[in-house]
Write an enzyme that holds these catalytic residues in place. Structure first.
Site, mmCIF file in Angstrom:
data_model
loop_
_atom_site.group_PDB
_atom_site.id
_atom_site.type_symbol
_atom_site.label_atom_id
_atom_site.label_comp_id
_atom_site.label_asym_id
_atom_site.label_seq_id
_atom_site.Cartn_x
_atom_site.Cartn_y
_atom_site.Cartn_z
ATOM 1 N N GLY A 33 0.837 -1.197 0.000
ATOM 2 C CA GLY A 33 0.000 0.000 0.000
ATOM 3 C C GLY A 33 0.872 1.246 0.000
ATOM 4 C CB ILE A 34 0.373 4.709 -0.614
ATOM 5 C CG1 ILE A 34 -1.117 4.858 -0.274
ATOM 6 C CG2 ILE A 34 0.572 4.390 -2.069
ATOM 7 C CD1 ILE A 34 -1.689 6.159 -0.721
ATOM 8 N N GLY A 35 2.025 5.135 1.903
ATOM 9 C CA GLY A 35 2.189 5.749 3.219
ATOM 10 C C GLY A 35 3.489 5.308 3.868
ATOM 11 C CB ALA A 36 4.914 6.308 7.131
ATOM 12 C CD GLU A 41 -5.264 -0.486 -4.697
ATOM 13 O OE1 GLU A 41 -5.774 -1.530 -4.237
ATOM 14 O OE2 GLU A 41 -5.414 0.620 -4.164
ATOM 15 N N GLY A 59 -8.276 -1.421 -2.208
ATOM 16 C CA GLY A 59 -8.067 -2.808 -2.633
ATOM 17 C C GLY A 59 -7.568 -3.693 -1.513
HETATM 18 N N1 COA Z 1 -8.790 7.698 18.109
HETATM 19 C C1 COA Z 1 -8.393 8.900 17.668
HETATM 20 N N2 COA Z 1 -7.602 9.083 16.590
HETATM 21 C C2 COA Z 1 -7.168 7.996 15.960
HETATM 22 C C3 COA Z 1 -7.535 6.701 16.384
HETATM 23 C C4 COA Z 1 -8.375 6.585 17.516
HETATM 24 N N3 COA Z 1 -8.753 5.383 17.963
HETATM 25 N N4 COA Z 1 -6.966 5.815 15.529
HETATM 26 C C5 COA Z 1 -6.287 6.520 14.616
HETATM 27 N N5 COA Z 1 -6.408 7.828 14.873
HETATM 28 C C6 COA Z 1 -5.841 8.924 14.101
HETATM 29 C C7 COA Z 1 -4.328 8.870 14.128
HETATM 30 O O1 COA Z 1 -3.796 9.481 15.275
HETATM 31 C C8 COA Z 1 -4.022 9.658 12.871
HETATM 32 O O2 COA Z 1 -4.266 11.039 13.071
HETATM 33 P P1 COA Z 1 -3.059 12.107 12.957
HETATM 34 O O3 COA Z 1 -2.694 12.066 11.486
HETATM 35 O O4 COA Z 1 -3.704 13.385 13.348
HETATM 36 O O5 COA Z 1 -2.001 11.598 13.857
HETATM 37 C C9 COA Z 1 -5.128 9.171 11.913
HETATM 38 O O6 COA Z 1 -6.204 8.747 12.737
HETATM 39 C C10 COA Z 1 -4.663 7.973 11.074
HETATM 40 O O7 COA Z 1 -3.472 8.280 10.509
HETATM 41 P P2 COA Z 1 -2.368 7.208 10.150
HETATM 42 O O8 COA Z 1 -2.339 6.075 11.127
HETATM 43 O O9 COA Z 1 -1.099 7.968 9.914
HETATM 44 O O10 COA Z 1 -2.954 6.686 8.807
HETATM 45 P P3 COA Z 1 -2.194 6.359 7.478
HETATM 46 O O11 COA Z 1 -2.065 7.571 6.652
HETATM 47 O O12 COA Z 1 -0.966 5.557 7.721
HETATM 48 O O13 COA Z 1 -3.284 5.441 6.787
HETATM 49 C C11 COA Z 1 -4.951 3.763 6.740
HETATM 50 C C12 COA Z 1 -3.663 4.238 7.400
HETATM 51 C C13 COA Z 1 -5.305 2.429 7.351
HETATM 52 C C14 COA Z 1 -6.062 4.769 6.942
HETATM 53 C C15 COA Z 1 -4.678 3.584 5.219
HETATM 54 O O14 COA Z 1 -3.611 2.691 5.023
HETATM 55 C C16 COA Z 1 -5.901 3.088 4.478
HETATM 56 O O15 COA Z 1 -6.740 3.878 4.111
HETATM 57 N N6 COA Z 1 -5.999 1.761 4.224
HETATM 58 C C17 COA Z 1 -7.154 1.165 3.558
HETATM 59 C C18 COA Z 1 -6.960 1.101 2.064
HETATM 60 C C19 COA Z 1 -5.821 0.214 1.653
HETATM 61 O O16 COA Z 1 -5.173 -0.450 2.446
HETATM 62 N N7 COA Z 1 -5.549 0.137 0.388
HETATM 63 C C20 COA Z 1 -4.539 -0.831 -0.023
HETATM 64 C C21 COA Z 1 -4.041 -0.772 -1.304
HETATM 65 S S1 COA Z 1 -3.062 0.675 -1.749
#
Ligand code: COA
Length: 435
Positions: free
Chosen positions: A218-221, A241, A339
């Site tokens: 996937g994407i991101g850190a 994807e 995906g």
């Molecule tokens: N209560 C309050 N805040 C919460 C929380 C909770 N229980 N759980 C998460 N958060 C907040 C985090 O603190 C963070 O906020 P911030 O940016 O202000 O710190 C935010 O929600 C989530 O950010 P992060 O964990 O950095 O998300 P990410 O950018 O790494 O994305 C997903 C993670 C899961 C959202 C992302 O990977 C996704 O959309 N996945 C589904 C789609 C996918 O996997 N596609 C795959 C093929 S490419």
């Protein structure tokens, strides 16, 4: 003969092309970084003439005017994935979110199910080759299906001379109704910051990746850190994807060779590119690259034809039964399924395949555990407990497949942040998960 001669009757300015769109029409934009900038700008320019135009898009890189109150009653947006730019509009009721489909099924919504039909397709492609075939370049995912399923006479194509030419599925200029030739800067995404926790998660995840595996990341850190950790692996392949900057670096380092792939051997297969201009230049004309739509790339029955397919994705929360929430925060939609489930299932159906879901054990400065006894009301299950396999945090790996409920709960508590383990254990007793 030059394509400009062959298609001279179709070549128009962006303003002329979008002048055919009427109030009440639906438009599907090329997905994400493939959104056609010149066409979107021209549509916004003529907004005063329009009412109730529905715009269907994925993660929009903007500026597509979705949340600006000036466009109330003019443009209404339907997102098939909530990105950061669409999220505020969704919370304000200006953007609809379609939550009922996996990514590989989206083309069906545009086409045979008639849910989003009839529609216009507004897409961006490369300059054509001598046969009038243009590359979907940065994004083929649902961009090609948008063209394939558009109503007759309703395909508008921006040919961007800066767009990379990538093999695989192509757009035939015969299928374009209006052609706009305009250079636009390419949408790019930057690299995320990798902190100590993410690095630890990456170390665990990469220990699960075997030589000769075919990867989806996937994407991101998190996925970025994981890919950067794979430099000692041998003969990895790509069926993903998204193709990312870190994957490019693994090709340059000789780690990705696609030699062991059983489907499209020798080729990186993906539905979209996401990275910098350097990545797009690397992809341009690269014989190792092939892009196809999501109803091919993300179809679990296609994914599983790769030997040792290994999918690595991020999530937000996992409960003690192994249910994975990747989309919601405090009951509110935060992103989308994309995906994720397609790849989780496809990887596990593949011979020697694995699905890995990674997350930080806590959120908000270690005040909230992301391993929870059960999902809070409103939070959704993106990957069910019947589908989840490896869950990884900075405290280790929980292998959930074929395990009892008690074994699963214990494995998940062991990878929770130490400060929450006692509380989770107590809850697990109350829930009858531990004795
Ligand atoms: N209560 C309050 N805040 C919460 C929380 C909770 N229980 N759980 C998460 N958060 C907040 C985090 O603190 C963070 O906020 P911030 O940016 O202000 O710190 C935010 O929600 C989530 O950010 P992060 O964990 O950095 O998300 P990410 O950018 O790494 O994305 C997903 C993670 C899961 C959202 C992302 O990977 C996704 O959309 N996945 C589904 C789609 C996918 O996997 N596609 C795959 C093929 S490419």
């Amino acid at each position: 003969m030059d394509w400009r001669e062959v298609y001279k009757d179709k070549i128009v300015s962006a303003a002329e092309a979008v002048s055919h769109i009427k109030s009440g029409d639906k438009i599907i934009y090329g997905d994400w970084l493939g959104e056609p900038p010149a066409l979107v700008a021209a549509l916004i320019e003529r907004s005063a003439d329009l009412k109730n135009v529905e715009i269907i898009h994925g993660i929009s890189p903007g500026p597509n005017a979705d949340t600006d109150p000036a466009y109330e009653g003019i443009f209404h947006h339907t997102a098939v994935f909530l990105g950061a730019l669409s999220r505020p509009g969704y919370y304000d009721g200006k953007v609809e979110y379609i939550g009922g489909s996996n990514f590989h099924e989206w083309p069906k919504m545009f086409g045979e199910s008639k849910v989003l039909n009839p529609h216009w397709a507004m897409v961006q492609v490369s300059e054509p080759d001598e046969n009038g075939l243009c590359s979907y370049g940065v994004d083929c995912s649902f961009t090609e299906p948008a063209v394939r399923t558009a109503a007759p006479g309703q395909v508008i194509v921006q040919i961007n001379p800066s767009y990379p030419k990538v093999g695989g599925k192509m757009l035939d200029l015969k299928d374009a109704d209006y052609i706009v030739y305009q250079d636009s800067p390419l949408y790019t995404i930057g690299r995320a910051v990798i902190d100590e926790k993410i690095q630890k998660i990456a170390d665990y995840c990469s220990s699960l990746v075997e030589d000769g595996a075919t990867l989806q990341l996937g994407i991101g850190a998190l996925p970025d850190a994981i890919a950067r950790n794979l430099t000692t692996k041998k003969d990895l392949g790509i069926h993903s994807e998204t193709f990312t900057e870190a994957m490019m670096e693994l090709i340059q380092a000789g780690v990705i060779t696609n030699k062991c792939k059983t489907l499209h051997p020798g080729k990186c297969v993906f539905a979209q590119l996401a990275g910098s201009v350097d990545l797009y230049k690397f992809a341009d004309g690269n014989p190792m690259f092939e892009t196809y739509p999501v109803d091919y790339v993300n179809d679990p029955m296609v994914i599983c034809q790769n030997f040792k397919q290994t999918s690595i994705n991020a999530c937000l929360q996992v409960d003690l039964k192994g249910q994975v929430n990747s989309e919601t925060v405090k009951g509110k939609q935060f992103s989308g399924i994309g995906g994720q489930l397609d790849h989780v299932r496809g990887a596990q159906m593949s011979k020697g395949g694995k699905s890995i879901i990674a997350l930080k054990s806590t959120a908000k400065g270690d005040t909230i555990s992301q391993i929870v006894p059960f999902m809070e009301p409103g939070n959704v299950v993106t990957v069910s407990r019947y589908d989840s396999q490896y869950i990884v945090t900075e405290y280790g790996i929980a292998d959930l497949k074929h395990k009892t409920e008690r074994e699963r709960a214990a494995a998940l508590i062991a990878i929770a942040h130490p400060k929450f383990r006692e509380e989770l254990t107590q809850k697990a007793f109350e829930m009858g998960l531990l004795h």
